[in-house]
Design a protein around this motif. Structure first.
Motif, PDB file in Angstrom:
ATOM      1  N   LEU A  88       0.596  -1.290  -0.032  1.00  0.00           N
ATOM      2  CA  LEU A  88       0.053  -0.310   0.186  1.00  0.00           C
ATOM      3  C   LEU A  88       0.693   1.292  -0.079  1.00  0.00           C
ATOM      4  CD1 LEU A  88      -2.743   1.049   0.008  1.00  0.00           C
ATOM      5  CD2 LEU A  88      -3.222   1.119   2.712  1.00  0.00           C
ATOM      6  N   GLY A  89       1.835   0.847   0.962  1.00  0.00           N
ATOM      7  CA  GLY A  89       2.805   2.576   1.078  1.00  0.00           C
ATOM      8  C   GLY A  89       3.426   2.672  -0.160  1.00  0.00           C
ATOM      9  N   GLU A  90       4.022   2.051  -1.434  1.00  0.00           N
ATOM     10  CA  GLU A  90       4.213   1.642  -2.757  1.00  0.00           C
ATOM     11  C   GLU A  90       3.004   2.600  -3.615  1.00  0.00           C
ATOM     12  OE1 GLU A  90       7.086  -1.187  -3.613  1.00  0.00           O
ATOM     13  OE2 GLU A  90       5.938  -2.052  -2.451  1.00  0.00           O
ATOM     14  N   GLN A  91       1.805   2.116  -3.493  1.00  0.00           N
ATOM     15  CA  GLN A  91       1.024   2.018  -4.359  1.00  0.00           C
ATOM     16  C   GLN A  91       0.913   3.615  -3.680  1.00  0.00           C
ATOM     17  OE1 GLN A  91      -2.951  -0.164  -3.292  1.00  0.00           O
ATOM     18  NE2 GLN A  91      -1.922  -1.876  -4.633  1.00  0.00           N
ATOM     19  N   LEU A  92       0.560   4.342  -3.015  1.00  0.00           N
ATOM     20  CA  LEU A  92       0.719   5.408  -2.664  1.00  0.00           C
ATOM     21  C   LEU A  92       1.100   6.899  -2.744  1.00  0.00           C
ATOM     22  CD1 LEU A  92      -1.458   5.795   1.065  1.00  0.00           C
ATOM     23  CD2 LEU A  92      -2.553   5.185  -0.813  1.00  0.00           C
ATOM     24  N   GLN A  93       2.709   6.291  -3.160  1.00  0.00           N
ATOM     25  CA  GLN A  93       4.005   6.694  -3.276  1.00  0.00           C
ATOM     26  C   GLN A  93       3.538   6.565  -4.981  1.00  0.00           C
ATOM     27  OE1 GLN A  93       6.974   8.821  -1.357  1.00  0.00           O
ATOM     28  NE2 GLN A  93       5.887   8.985  -3.738  1.00  0.00           N
ATOM     29  N   ARG A  94       3.522   5.455  -5.341  1.00  0.00           N
ATOM     30  CA  ARG A  94       3.423   6.042  -7.197  1.00  0.00           C
ATOM     31  C   ARG A  94       2.265   6.607  -7.843  1.00  0.00           C
ATOM     32  NH1 ARG A  94       3.658   0.109  -6.997  1.00  0.00           N
ATOM     33  NH2 ARG A  94       1.575  -0.191  -7.665  1.00  0.00           N
ATOM     34  N   ALA A  95       0.521   6.951  -7.084  1.00  0.00           N
ATOM     35  CA  ALA A  95      -0.233   7.979  -7.428  1.00  0.00           C
ATOM     36  C   ALA A  95       0.393   9.031  -7.099  1.00  0.00           C
ATOM     37  CB  ALA A  95      -1.299   7.040  -6.740  1.00  0.00           C
ATOM     38  N   PHE A  96       0.562   9.735  -5.824  1.00  0.00           N
ATOM     39  CA  PHE A  96       1.113  11.026  -5.969  1.00  0.00           C
ATOM     40  C   PHE A  96       3.063  10.916  -5.389  1.00  0.00           C
ATOM     41  CE2 PHE A  96      -3.121  10.077  -4.224  1.00  0.00           C
ATOM     42  CZ  PHE A  96      -3.619  11.449  -4.430  1.00  0.00           C
ATOM     43  N   PRO A  97       3.028  11.271  -6.309  1.00  0.00           N
ATOM     44  CA  PRO A  97       4.782  10.996  -6.764  1.00  0.00           C
ATOM     45  C   PRO A  97       5.701  12.325  -5.936  1.00  0.00           C
ATOM     46  CG  PRO A  97       4.369  10.439  -9.217  1.00  0.00           C
ATOM     47  CD  PRO A  97       2.856  11.140  -8.381  1.00  0.00           C
ATOM     48  N   GLN A  98       4.787  13.330  -5.984  1.00  0.00           N
ATOM     49  CA  GLN A  98       5.710  14.748  -5.659  1.00  0.00           C
ATOM     50  C   GLN A  98       5.087  14.386  -3.919  1.00  0.00           C
ATOM     51  OE1 GLN A  98       7.128  16.534  -7.633  1.00  0.00           O
ATOM     52  NE2 GLN A  98       6.569  14.615  -8.463  1.00  0.00           N
ATOM     53  N   LEU A  99       4.237  13.943  -3.951  1.00  0.00           N
ATOM     54  CA  LEU A  99       4.445  13.321  -1.875  1.00  0.00           C
ATOM     55  C   LEU A  99       5.585  12.624  -1.121  1.00  0.00           C
ATOM     56  CD1 LEU A  99       1.990  14.271   0.217  1.00  0.00           C
ATOM     57  CD2 LEU A  99       1.036  11.695   0.052  1.00  0.00           C
ATOM     58  N   LYS A 100       6.156  13.008  -0.412  1.00  0.00           N
ATOM     59  CA  LYS A 100       7.108  12.346   0.869  1.00  0.00           C
ATOM     60  C   LYS A 100       6.458  11.179   1.071  1.00  0.00           C
ATOM     61  CE  LYS A 100       9.773  16.231  -0.774  1.00  0.00           C
ATOM     62  NZ  LYS A 100       9.292  17.257  -0.018  1.00  0.00           N
ATOM     63  N   VAL A 101       6.358  10.040   0.829  1.00  0.00           N
ATOM     64  CA  VAL A 101       5.411   9.227   1.935  1.00  0.00           C
ATOM     65  C   VAL A 101       6.435   8.684   2.666  1.00  0.00           C
ATOM     66  CG1 VAL A 101       3.960   7.006   2.005  1.00  0.00           C
ATOM     67  CG2 VAL A 101       3.534   8.698  -0.365  1.00  0.00           C
ATOM     68  N   VAL A 102       6.058   8.308   4.353  1.00  0.00           N
ATOM     69  CA  VAL A 102       6.943   7.598   5.081  1.00  0.00           C
ATOM     70  C   VAL A 102       6.525   7.110   5.580  1.00  0.00           C
ATOM     71  CG1 VAL A 102       8.183   7.956   7.405  1.00  0.00           C
ATOM     72  CG2 VAL A 102       8.327   9.593   5.607  1.00  0.00           C
ATOM     73  N   LYS A 103       6.855   5.819   5.313  1.00  0.00           N
ATOM     74  CA  LYS A 103       5.489   4.635   6.032  1.00  0.00           C
ATOM     75  C   LYS A 103       6.503   3.970   7.541  1.00  0.00           C
ATOM     76  CE  LYS A 103       2.296   1.508   6.171  1.00  0.00           C
ATOM     77  NZ  LYS A 103       1.256   1.550   5.021  1.00  0.00           N
ATOM     78  N   GLY A 104       5.346   4.406   8.223  1.00  0.00           N
ATOM     79  CA  GLY A 104       5.437   3.704   9.170  1.00  0.00           C
ATOM     80  C   GLY A 104       4.552   3.773  10.921  1.00  0.00           C
ATOM     81  N   LEU A 105       4.834   3.321  11.942  1.00  0.00           N
ATOM     82  CA  LEU A 105       4.081   2.731  13.087  1.00  0.00           C
ATOM     83  C   LEU A 105       3.061   1.889  13.143  1.00  0.00           C
ATOM     84  CD1 LEU A 105       3.168   6.831  13.744  1.00  0.00           C
ATOM     85  CD2 LEU A 105       4.566   4.940  15.254  1.00  0.00           C
TER      86      LEU A 105
END
Lengths: 230, 230
Positions: free
Chosen positions: A126-143
């Motif tokens: 899911l982390g990768e899916q979100l990052q791919r859909a919003f490439p500018q967003l800086k996704v940090v998976k955690g917690l």
């Protein structure tokens, strides 16, 4: 700091009130504000209704996902993972921009009961899916590998225990680390696994987590990585 | 006790020599005995050739999977999980019977490099596949979440750390617990998750394990479940 928290469930509430208590300016995002405020809880429920919750935290605001995203300098995604991609679409690329987003969500599919399966796993996350859909967003998976009550108060458990971070942007991870340090996490307790593909590993920890929860009948546990001394 | 160990790789070797050192009568199973004995290792390799290994452990024997299965009162499956189902077919239903089998194997697929993906996961597991294919066999999934050097010598790590057991037969799990206690595992360190479907959880821990291994560049670690005191 201005923070937008997506999700008004227990994870969103517990994270938002912790951020509020630390002096941040928090806007919680939901799909339909009126509907969320009208939702009742059963008498004796472990959590108050969202309306009562917000009344108890007068500095916090409830708004749409788009408004919460526009408000936040940092975003926390505390939605259930199953709908997370749609939530981010509702938040809008313009409002998300190139902000830092701590993604706590897990792709748990409860449609066939307990224990849940994962709606994405193995060669994707899911982390990768979100990052791919919003490439500018800086996704940090955690917690995403422990109960929210420990996320915001890790010292309830004895000794050292760990959380796992991953993401493609080093500065974004540093910002998340600083935020989590303010929750009580020691620097050595936050293990940086590397880029966002490592979300596969942490999201796939959930199937064991839910089974341990089933065994203990208690969510107040976490993983500690034990290494050889020296 | 007479024990058949499937697999002559590092996991099979380390498990077999531990069992041998504890006085058990061990037969290691392989696909082709002559071929396994002819396999050379590079000079300076971390492990001896199988031939040299067996020469150093004169009480152990090398035989086919079928012979090792027939010999064992208890079976240990230490093959790589990718081929485990075929190995059990070679061992033969007649030889496996209703014996206890400790299944250490993980369905890791290295065909696309490191980190590996899983060849089965989420709504099924290798442990369940083996149990379904051999319904009389008493499959106990365990030891599959840590390096073999810690499987047989857990006290190399400081303090308590955990392994996870699951399987459909309570007596079989008790027999495995007793065997693992003789390796040095404390009773409280062996967490029984329930039936064999819980193998989904422990096998899906591997994606995180391999990423932690990549981060630490060291396999000598394990998971400890930290709970609230009292």
């Amino acid at each position: 700091m201005k923070i937008g928290v997506f999700g008004t469930g227990v994870v969103g509430q517990v994270i938002a009130e912790k951020l509020d208590s630390l002096g941040h300016d928090v806007v919680m995002g939901t799909r339909d504000v009126a509907q969320s405020l009208a939702r009742e809880v059963k008498e004796g429920a472990p959590r108050p209704s969202l309306k009562d919750y917000l009344a108890a935290h007068p500095k916090m605001k409830l708004a749409t996902f788009a408004e919460a995203a526009a408000h936040g300098e940092v975003i926390v995604n505390a939605t259930n993972g199953f709908g997370a991609l749609e939530v981010l679409k509702l938040a809008g690329e313009k409002n998300l921009g190139s902000k830092v987003m701590l993604d706590i969500s897990n792709p748990l599919d409860f449609s066939k009961g307990f224990p849940p399966s994962l709606s994405v796993c193995n060669t994707d996350s899911l982390g990768e899916q979100l990052q791919r859909a919003f490439p500018q967003l800086k996704v940090v998976k955690g917690l995403n590998t422990l109960t929210c009550f420990l996320m915001v108060d890790p010292r309830q458990l004895p000794g050292e225990h760990h959380l796992f971070l991953c993401g493609n942007d080093a500065a974004a991870k540093a910002e998340v680390r600083a935020l989590l340090a303010s929750f009580g996490w020691a620097d050595a307790e936050m293990i940086d696994l590397g880029d966002i593909t490592n979300a596969r590993g942490t999201e796939q920890l959930l199937p064991l987590w839910v089974r341990l929860y089933g065994t203990f009948q208690d969510a107040m546990f976490n993983f500690r990585i034990v290494r050889k001394a020296g």
